[in-house]
Design an enzyme around this catalytic site. Sequence first.
Site, PDB file in Angstrom:
ATOM      1  N   HIS A 268       0.830  -1.204   0.000  1.00 31.50           N
ATOM      2  CA  HIS A 268       0.000   0.000   0.000  1.00 31.50           C
ATOM      3  C   HIS A 268       0.870   1.263   0.000  1.00 31.50           C
ATOM      4  O   HIS A 268       0.727   2.122   0.871  1.00 31.50           O
ATOM      5  CB  HIS A 268      -0.939   0.073   1.222  1.00 31.50           C
ATOM      6  CG  HIS A 268      -1.781  -1.131   1.444  1.00 31.50           C
ATOM      7  ND1 HIS A 268      -2.603  -1.658   0.467  1.00 31.50           N
ATOM      8  CD2 HIS A 268      -1.944  -1.924   2.533  1.00 31.50           C
ATOM      9  CE1 HIS A 268      -3.240  -2.704   0.973  1.00 31.50           C
ATOM     10  NE2 HIS A 268      -2.859  -2.895   2.205  1.00 31.50           N
ATOM     11  N   ASP A 319      -4.757  -9.170  -0.342  1.00 35.99           N
ATOM     12  CA  ASP A 319      -4.879  -8.521   0.963  1.00 35.99           C
ATOM     13  C   ASP A 319      -6.066  -9.017   1.776  1.00 35.99           C
ATOM     14  O   ASP A 319      -5.985 -10.038   2.448  1.00 35.99           O
ATOM     15  CB  ASP A 319      -4.922  -7.003   0.736  1.00 35.99           C
ATOM     16  CG  ASP A 319      -4.794  -6.196   2.019  1.00 35.99           C
ATOM     17  OD1 ASP A 319      -4.614  -6.796   3.079  1.00 35.99           O
ATOM     18  OD2 ASP A 319      -4.883  -4.963   1.959  1.00 35.99           O
TER      19      ASP A 319
HETATM   20 ZN    ZN Z   1      -2.423  -5.759   4.705  1.00 36.90          ZN
END
Ligand code: ZN
Length: 453
Positions: A268, A319
């Site tokens: 991220h 994720d």
């Molecule tokens: Zn994560």
Amino acid sequence: MNALFARYALLPEGWRREVLLEWDIHGDLTRVAAGAQAPLKVARADYVLPGMVNLHSHAFQRALGGLTERAGDGPDSFWTWRDLMYRFAARITPGQIEAIAAQLFAECLRHGYTSLCEFHYLQRDVDGRSYARPAETAERVAAAGQAAGIGLTLLPVLYSHAGFGQQALKPEQGRFRTNVDDVLGIVDALGTLRGGQLEVGAAPHSLRAATIDQIRALQDGLPQERPLHIHIAEQQAEVQQCLDAVGRRPVEYLMGEIALDPRWCLVHATHLNDGEVTALAGSGAVAGLCPTTEANLGDGLFPLEPFIAAGGAFGIGSDSHVSQSPVEELRWLEYGQRLQHQRRNVAVTREQRNVGDYLWQAALQGGARAAGRRVGALEAGKRADLVVLDGTHPNLDGVRDDEVLGRLVFCGNDNLVRDVLCGGHWVVQGGRHVAQDAIEQRYRQAVRELREG
Ligand code: ZN
């Protein structure tokens, strides 16, 4: 004979015709020859791709998918989602972790992932105590990986603080609590599981949950060449908290304090300024992009175009597992950019003008680096991890080799993955996982227990 003859196969140099692939009993490719003759009695396939790497996973969150899509009274955000995830994480048992992970891994394989990096932070029991075997839950994930037949990189997580400034953990974070010695102990305990199908690295959870001194100690204590992953700049609020705490943005701060290199994966890396884009791209560290989760959580969009222009390495991860398909991650990675820039065909280079080809190959290279395993390409010495597409599907009927990935990534919703070989074993045949019924049965049981508990 461990061999497959492909009419078309995607090799590191691009699509090649009449490709003979051979592998040994250890699950390593021993020969990849283009322009070969088809030997008698060797299975044939139309279109063969290297299996994709899923570089970011929290396996237990698979069971939460779709259950957090109801609006609350105030504005819903990443942080309200996280509260729900914590409630779920508070109850889950090691057996349930294993059952959910096996289901996830089988689904990932059916959609073309053959490697997965598990960012594993549920280390302690429901009361926050260490299990008798401190690596208990990580070992359950490894067992699930073996049951499903996927290649794994286990990343035990360093999680010491609730926020910048070494804030004390909240009660609901008690199951995550580790210090550097705990993590290195778990890494050590998992060492016996290392092999062709499994590697062990480590992951400071984030700059919120681990200090720079701890991250440095973890890097120094981990055997060299092992992968290191970290959540870095997922939310604007996180960037602001970092600025307030240390006067620098997260990537800027991490790179100023730690010499990043290709063993690092920054998950991220969503919110970057121009200087951070250039610095991260030049470091060789991998940007871990999770487009479906980042969209689901309302994180924001990664500056993909300048990062590609600067030669940056990136890969994809699922994720929170609202999707188990690399097609969907790559499609939304590109679509996010198109929507943002109001243009088409963003993820390309001067040399590679096909978006699907560029994305698949780039995500393989970045993913392989992040996994720290010999994967991501059909070439001798790499793992025998490959995906056979259904050449009888209308979407692939009569397509040229340079059209295959455009069809796969940007057309339709049928799963075109027919067979999957992972570590030299056929784990998906005819679209079904070879242990699908048993794995699904255990998963259903685990989710029933969790939702009733
Ligand atoms: Zn994560």
